[in-house]
Write an enzyme that holds these catalytic residues in place. Structure first.
Site, PDB file in Angstrom:
ATOM      1  CG  ASP A 155      -0.322   0.096   2.534  1.00  0.00           C
ATOM      2  OD1 ASP A 155       0.848   0.521   2.607  1.00  0.00           O
ATOM      3  OD2 ASP A 155      -0.976  -0.248   3.532  1.00  0.00           O
ATOM      4  CB  SER A 156       0.206   4.845  -0.380  1.00  0.00           C
ATOM      5  OG  SER A 156      -0.690   4.948   0.703  1.00  0.00           O
TER       6      SER A 156
END
Lengths: 78, 248
Positions: free
Chosen positions: A36-37
């Site tokens: 994920d980011s």
């Protein structure tokens, strides 16, 4: 001393919790390796520490695949 | 229950009032407390307050509005004490005026000290917290951020702002064991409220069900709870501590 490619792949595997043989050069952190980011932010932090450098935010955002990470380190550290 | 085991805590604006009480509370819970003040004299007073109480830590100079000052402080804390995993964004100022009369300076000074500093400090400590897989960021807000108050549009905007900031950051970094909360004091007996006109104080007390101003220690106790393991499942929350004058 391992090559830059090996060191980068090892860190990617550790940070993203995947097996090293899944970390192919063309693999995208988000799409292929399930990051994920925030994982990608942490990955850049880990690369900065391994290679004792600082990667500016605007550069860090462009490092989205294993190969791009290897290229960045090669271009900025060798 | 309250055991912070030598964790390094950074408290901004710790020379007096609520910040000084928070520094004492975290010190008593076992943290190594770095309290900041804008002057050397203030920093020395913090060192004296912390160490005379038998706690670990010291005071350091910080201007929260200057990025260079923040960077220098973090470097010094890291070198001398280790990575801070508890951050209390307490430093704050008021520059009250009716909006019609408010100057740009009054607006931006308050925004910069009360709100932008929270961005600056939080960003500076997050890396260490993410690596530690544990962290606490606690903003000191205000009841005024929820209620509003004539003459405090600048201050109220910053205090509502830090609560929204806490909710967003809590969503971003929760997966790394970091909680982000806001403690919103009502009217507390400090230098900041001593300057209020007498008639306003009387009016205030009439609006507070408990019928008195709060004590700095009563804010510090809630901050201490959020910092310790006991408060570990509270995140993104604004806790109102105001004697009942506003029930959110």
């Amino acid at each position: 001393m391992s090559s830059i490619e090996e060191r980068v792949k090892k860190i990617v595997a550790e940070q993203l919790g995947v097996k090293e043989d899944e970390v192919k050069a063309e693999a995208s952190f988000v799409e292929d390796l399930g990051a994920d980011s925030l994982d990608t932010v942490e990955l850049v932090m880990a690369l900065e520490e391994e290679f004792e450098t600082e990667i500016p935010d605007e550069e860090a955002e462009k490092i989205t695949t294993v190969q791009l990470a290897i290229d960045y380190i090669n271009a900025n550290l060798a | 229950m309250m055991n912070l085991d030598d964790k390094v805590a950074l408290v901004t604006g710790a020379s007096r009032g609520i910040g000084a009480a928070i520094a004492q509370q975290l010190g008593a819970a076992g943290a190594v407390v770095i309290g900041t003040a804008t002057s050397e004299k203030g920093a020395a007073a913090i060192t004296e307050n912390i160490q005379s109480a038998g706690h670990k830590g010291c005071g350091m100079v910080l201007n929260v509005t200057e990025p260079e000052s923040v960077a220098a402080l973090l470097k010094r804390v890291n070198d001398e004490y280790g990575v801070p995993v508890i951050l209390v964004n307490n430093a704050g100022i008021t520059k009250d005026n009716l909006l019609m009369r408010m100057s740009d300076e009054e607006w931006f000074d308050v925004i910069n000290t009360n709100l932008s500093a929270v961005y600056r400090l939080s960003k500076a400590v997050l890396r260490g917290m993410m690596k530690a897989r544990w962290g606490r960021i606690i903003n000191v807000g205000s009841v005024v951020g929820s209620m509003g108050n004539a003459g405090q549009a600048n201050y109220a905007a910053t205090k509502a702002g830090v609560a929204g900031f806490a909710r967003s950051l809590a969503a971003e970094v929760g997966s790394r064991g970091i909680t982000v909360n806001t403690v919103a004091p009502g009217f507390i007996d400090t230098d900041m409220t001593k300057v209020l006109p007498e008639e306003q104080k009387v009016d205030l007390l009439n609006r507070i069900p408990l019928g008195r101003l709060g004590k700095p220690e009563e804010i510090a106790a809630v901050v201490g709870f959020l910092a310790c393991d006991a408060g570990g499942y509270v995140s993104g929350e604004t806790i109102q501590v105001n004697g009942g004058m506003y029930m959110g």
